[in-house]
Scaffold this motif. Structure first.
Motif, PDB file in Angstrom:
ATOM      1  N   ILE A  25       0.838  -1.201   0.000  1.00 57.00           N
ATOM      2  CA  ILE A  25       0.000   0.000   0.000  1.00 57.00           C
ATOM      3  C   ILE A  25       0.873   1.252   0.000  1.00 57.00           C
ATOM      4  O   ILE A  25       0.618   2.204  -0.750  1.00 57.00           O
ATOM      5  N   ILE A  26       1.917   1.262   0.851  1.00 55.79           N
ATOM      6  CA  ILE A  26       2.806   2.428   0.929  1.00 55.79           C
ATOM      7  C   ILE A  26       3.492   2.665  -0.417  1.00 55.79           C
ATOM      8  O   ILE A  26       3.577   3.791  -0.904  1.00 55.79           O
ATOM      9  N   LEU A  27       3.983   1.550  -1.027  1.00 51.51           N
ATOM     10  CA  LEU A  27       4.659   1.683  -2.314  1.00 51.51           C
ATOM     11  C   LEU A  27       3.697   2.112  -3.421  1.00 51.51           C
ATOM     12  O   LEU A  27       4.100   2.820  -4.349  1.00 51.51           O
ATOM     13  N   LEU A  28       2.442   1.700  -3.343  1.00 52.87           N
ATOM     14  CA  LEU A  28       1.461   2.134  -4.335  1.00 52.87           C
ATOM     15  C   LEU A  28       1.181   3.633  -4.219  1.00 52.87           C
ATOM     16  O   LEU A  28       0.923   4.303  -5.218  1.00 52.87           O
ATOM     17  N   PHE A  29       1.222   4.201  -2.992  1.00 58.98           N
ATOM     18  CA  PHE A  29       1.032   5.632  -2.812  1.00 58.98           C
ATOM     19  C   PHE A  29       2.248   6.416  -3.303  1.00 58.98           C
ATOM     20  O   PHE A  29       2.112   7.514  -3.840  1.00 58.98           O
ATOM     21  N   ILE A  30       3.452   5.857  -3.105  1.00 64.05           N
ATOM     22  CA  ILE A  30       4.669   6.541  -3.559  1.00 64.05           C
ATOM     23  C   ILE A  30       4.719   6.566  -5.083  1.00 64.05           C
ATOM     24  O   ILE A  30       5.022   7.574  -5.699  1.00 64.05           O
ATOM     25  N   GLY A  31       4.484   5.405  -5.659  1.00 65.42           N
ATOM     26  CA  GLY A  31       4.502   5.321  -7.107  1.00 65.42           C
ATOM     27  C   GLY A  31       3.837   4.019  -7.510  1.00 65.42           C
ATOM     28  O   GLY A  31       3.927   3.007  -6.818  1.00 65.42           O
ATOM     29  N   LEU A  32       3.150   4.042  -8.587  1.00 68.26           N
ATOM     30  CA  LEU A  32       2.407   2.863  -9.013  1.00 68.26           C
ATOM     31  C   LEU A  32       3.337   1.711  -9.392  1.00 68.26           C
ATOM     32  O   LEU A  32       3.088   0.560  -9.023  1.00 68.26           O
ATOM     33  N   LEU A  33       4.421   2.002 -10.091  1.00 65.87           N
ATOM     34  CA  LEU A  33       5.330   0.953 -10.559  1.00 65.87           C
ATOM     35  C   LEU A  33       6.040   0.208  -9.415  1.00 65.87           C
ATOM     36  O   LEU A  33       6.069  -1.022  -9.435  1.00 65.87           O
ATOM     37  N   PRO A  34       6.599   0.905  -8.402  1.00 75.27           N
ATOM     38  CA  PRO A  34       7.231   0.142  -7.304  1.00 75.27           C
ATOM     39  C   PRO A  34       6.234  -0.743  -6.552  1.00 75.27           C
ATOM     40  O   PRO A  34       6.552  -1.855  -6.143  1.00 75.27           O
ATOM     41  N   GLY A  35       5.010  -0.272  -6.372  1.00 82.01           N
ATOM     42  CA  GLY A  35       3.990  -1.074  -5.697  1.00 82.01           C
ATOM     43  C   GLY A  35       3.629  -2.321  -6.481  1.00 82.01           C
ATOM     44  O   GLY A  35       3.443  -3.396  -5.920  1.00 82.01           O
ATOM     45  N   ILE A  36       3.529  -2.192  -7.803  1.00 84.24           N
ATOM     46  CA  ILE A  36       3.196  -3.353  -8.648  1.00 84.24           C
ATOM     47  C   ILE A  36       4.351  -4.358  -8.666  1.00 84.24           C
ATOM     48  O   ILE A  36       4.138  -5.565  -8.537  1.00 84.24           O
ATOM     49  N   ILE A  37       5.587  -3.847  -8.769  1.00 78.88           N
ATOM     50  CA  ILE A  37       6.756  -4.756  -8.759  1.00 78.88           C
ATOM     51  C   ILE A  37       6.848  -5.504  -7.426  1.00 78.88           C
ATOM     52  O   ILE A  37       7.090  -6.711  -7.384  1.00 78.88           O
ATOM     53  N   TYR A  38       6.640  -4.785  -6.317  1.00 80.82           N
ATOM     54  CA  TYR A  38       6.690  -5.427  -4.995  1.00 80.82           C
ATOM     55  C   TYR A  38       5.592  -6.478  -4.858  1.00 80.82           C
ATOM     56  O   TYR A  38       5.822  -7.561  -4.328  1.00 80.82           O
ATOM     57  N   GLU A  39       4.404  -6.196  -5.328  1.00 82.36           N
ATOM     58  CA  GLU A  39       3.288  -7.151  -5.224  1.00 82.36           C
ATOM     59  C   GLU A  39       3.547  -8.378  -6.081  1.00 82.36           C
ATOM     60  O   GLU A  39       3.224  -9.509  -5.678  1.00 82.36           O
ATOM     61  N   ILE A  40       4.150  -8.195  -7.276  1.00 78.67           N
ATOM     62  CA  ILE A  40       4.502  -9.356  -8.114  1.00 78.67           C
ATOM     63  C   ILE A  40       5.547 -10.217  -7.405  1.00 78.67           C
ATOM     64  O   ILE A  40       5.451 -11.432  -7.361  1.00 78.67           O
ATOM     65  N   TRP A  41       6.562  -9.580  -6.798  1.00 76.69           N
ATOM     66  CA  TRP A  41       7.585 -10.329  -6.047  1.00 76.69           C
ATOM     67  C   TRP A  41       6.970 -11.052  -4.856  1.00 76.69           C
ATOM     68  O   TRP A  41       7.306 -12.200  -4.569  1.00 76.69           O
ATOM     69  N   ARG A  42       6.053 -10.379  -4.179  1.00 70.92           N
ATOM     70  CA  ARG A  42       5.433 -10.928  -2.972  1.00 70.92           C
ATOM     71  C   ARG A  42       4.626 -12.186  -3.286  1.00 70.92           C
ATOM     72  O   ARG A  42       4.639 -13.149  -2.533  1.00 70.92           O
ATOM     73  N   ARG A  43       3.939 -12.213  -4.420  1.00 73.46           N
ATOM     74  CA  ARG A  43       3.079 -13.349  -4.754  1.00 73.46           C
ATOM     75  C   ARG A  43       3.815 -14.459  -5.497  1.00 73.46           C
ATOM     76  O   ARG A  43       3.311 -15.558  -5.606  1.00 73.46           O
ATOM     77  N   SER A  44       4.978 -14.161  -6.010  1.00 73.09           N
ATOM     78  CA  SER A  44       5.745 -15.206  -6.696  1.00 73.09           C
ATOM     79  C   SER A  44       6.730 -15.838  -5.705  1.00 73.09           C
ATOM     80  O   SER A  44       7.083 -15.250  -4.699  1.00 73.09           O
ATOM     81  N   GLY A  45       7.176 -17.012  -6.020  1.00 72.10           N
ATOM     82  CA  GLY A  45       8.204 -17.634  -5.179  1.00 72.10           C
ATOM     83  C   GLY A  45       7.670 -18.452  -4.033  1.00 72.10           C
ATOM     84  O   GLY A  45       8.418 -18.845  -3.153  1.00 72.10           O
ATOM     85  N   GLY A  46       6.412 -18.743  -3.990  1.00 72.19           N
ATOM     86  CA  GLY A  46       5.887 -19.653  -2.984  1.00 72.19           C
ATOM     87  C   GLY A  46       5.458 -18.986  -1.698  1.00 72.19           C
ATOM     88  O   GLY A  46       5.430 -17.771  -1.570  1.00 72.19           O
ATOM     89  N   LYS A  47       5.167 -19.799  -0.743  1.00 74.35           N
ATOM     90  CA  LYS A  47       4.637 -19.355   0.535  1.00 74.35           C
ATOM     91  C   LYS A  47       5.699 -19.507   1.619  1.00 74.35           C
ATOM     92  O   LYS A  47       6.727 -20.151   1.440  1.00 74.35           O
ATOM     93  N   VAL A  48       5.423 -18.935   2.781  1.00 74.58           N
ATOM     94  CA  VAL A  48       6.312 -19.032   3.933  1.00 74.58           C
ATOM     95  C   VAL A  48       5.530 -19.591   5.122  1.00 74.58           C
ATOM     96  O   VAL A  48       4.301 -19.614   5.120  1.00 74.58           O
ATOM     97  N   CYS A  49       6.268 -20.032   6.137  1.00 79.60           N
ATOM     98  CA  CYS A  49       5.654 -20.593   7.347  1.00 79.60           C
ATOM     99  C   CYS A  49       4.853 -19.517   8.065  1.00 79.60           C
ATOM    100  O   CYS A  49       5.305 -18.378   8.216  1.00 79.60           O
ATOM    101  N   GLY A  50       3.661 -19.881   8.515  1.00 84.60           N
ATOM    102  CA  GLY A  50       2.814 -18.940   9.232  1.00 84.60           C
ATOM    103  C   GLY A  50       3.314 -18.634  10.622  1.00 84.60           C
ATOM    104  O   GLY A  50       2.965 -17.607  11.207  1.00 84.60           O
ATOM    105  N   ALA A  51       4.170 -19.491  11.193  1.00 88.32           N
ATOM    106  CA  ALA A  51       4.640 -19.288  12.556  1.00 88.32           C
ATOM    107  C   ALA A  51       5.979 -18.541  12.606  1.00 88.32           C
ATOM    108  O   ALA A  51       6.137 -17.575  13.329  1.00 88.32           O
ATOM    109  N   CYS A  52       6.956 -19.010  11.800  1.00 84.98           N
ATOM    110  CA  CYS A  52       8.298 -18.424  11.903  1.00 84.98           C
ATOM    111  C   CYS A  52       8.722 -17.624  10.684  1.00 84.98           C
ATOM    112  O   CYS A  52       9.736 -16.945  10.724  1.00 84.98           O
TER     113      CYS A  52
END
Length: 141
Positions: A25-52
């Motif tokens: 959200i913060i990156l989308l307010f700063i600039g549309l492109l950094p927010g989109i790149i971060y969201e693509i990185w965040r959703r790619s590459g699998g999941k992480v442990c919910g605990a650690c």
């Protein structure tokens, strides 16, 4: 949603997406492109442990556990053989005669000696005290 098992902490449960939605959200307010790149990185590459938060997760496959039925009979166990207060610890080629005196077949060759009832060493018949263990003997026999 798939259930995952963490290989680091052992937690079994729902995974979470890496990164933070607040940063998106913060990156989308700063600039549309950094927010989109971060969201693509965040959703790619699998999941992480919910605990650690570890990336070392695998799909959880429950394994059916087999409960063994109790055995009603105990196996026949031979008692440990002892010879002259020496415990035989193994029965193999090297310890076959462990604890067995070599001169047992000719035990009473000399009539002037008897066996001490406490340490099984040969002592004179007239002895009232064993020279090997120091035990006092009851009388001459």
């Amino acid at each position: 949603m798939a259930t995952v098992e963490c290989l680091v902490c052992g937690h079994v449960g729902a995974p979470k997406t890496k990164g933070s939605f607040a940063i998106t959200i913060i990156l989308l307010f700063i600039g549309l492109l950094p927010g989109i790149i971060y969201e693509i990185w965040r959703r790619s590459g699998g999941k992480v442990c919910g605990a650690c938060g570890s990336h070392s997760v695998k799909l959880y496959m429950p394994v059916q556990r087999v409960i063994q039925q109790p055995v009603n009979h105990a196996p026949h166990v031979e008692p440990i053989k002892t010879y002259n207060k020496t415990k035989l610890v193994a029965e193999d080629a090297y310890s076959y005669n462990a604890g067995v005196r070599l001169n047992q077949e000719g035990k009473n060759e000399n009539p002037d000696f008897k066996e001490c009832p406490f340490c099984a060493e040969e002592i004179k018949i007239a002895a009232i005290k064993c020279k090997h263990c120091g035990s006092a003997l009851e009388g001459t026999s």
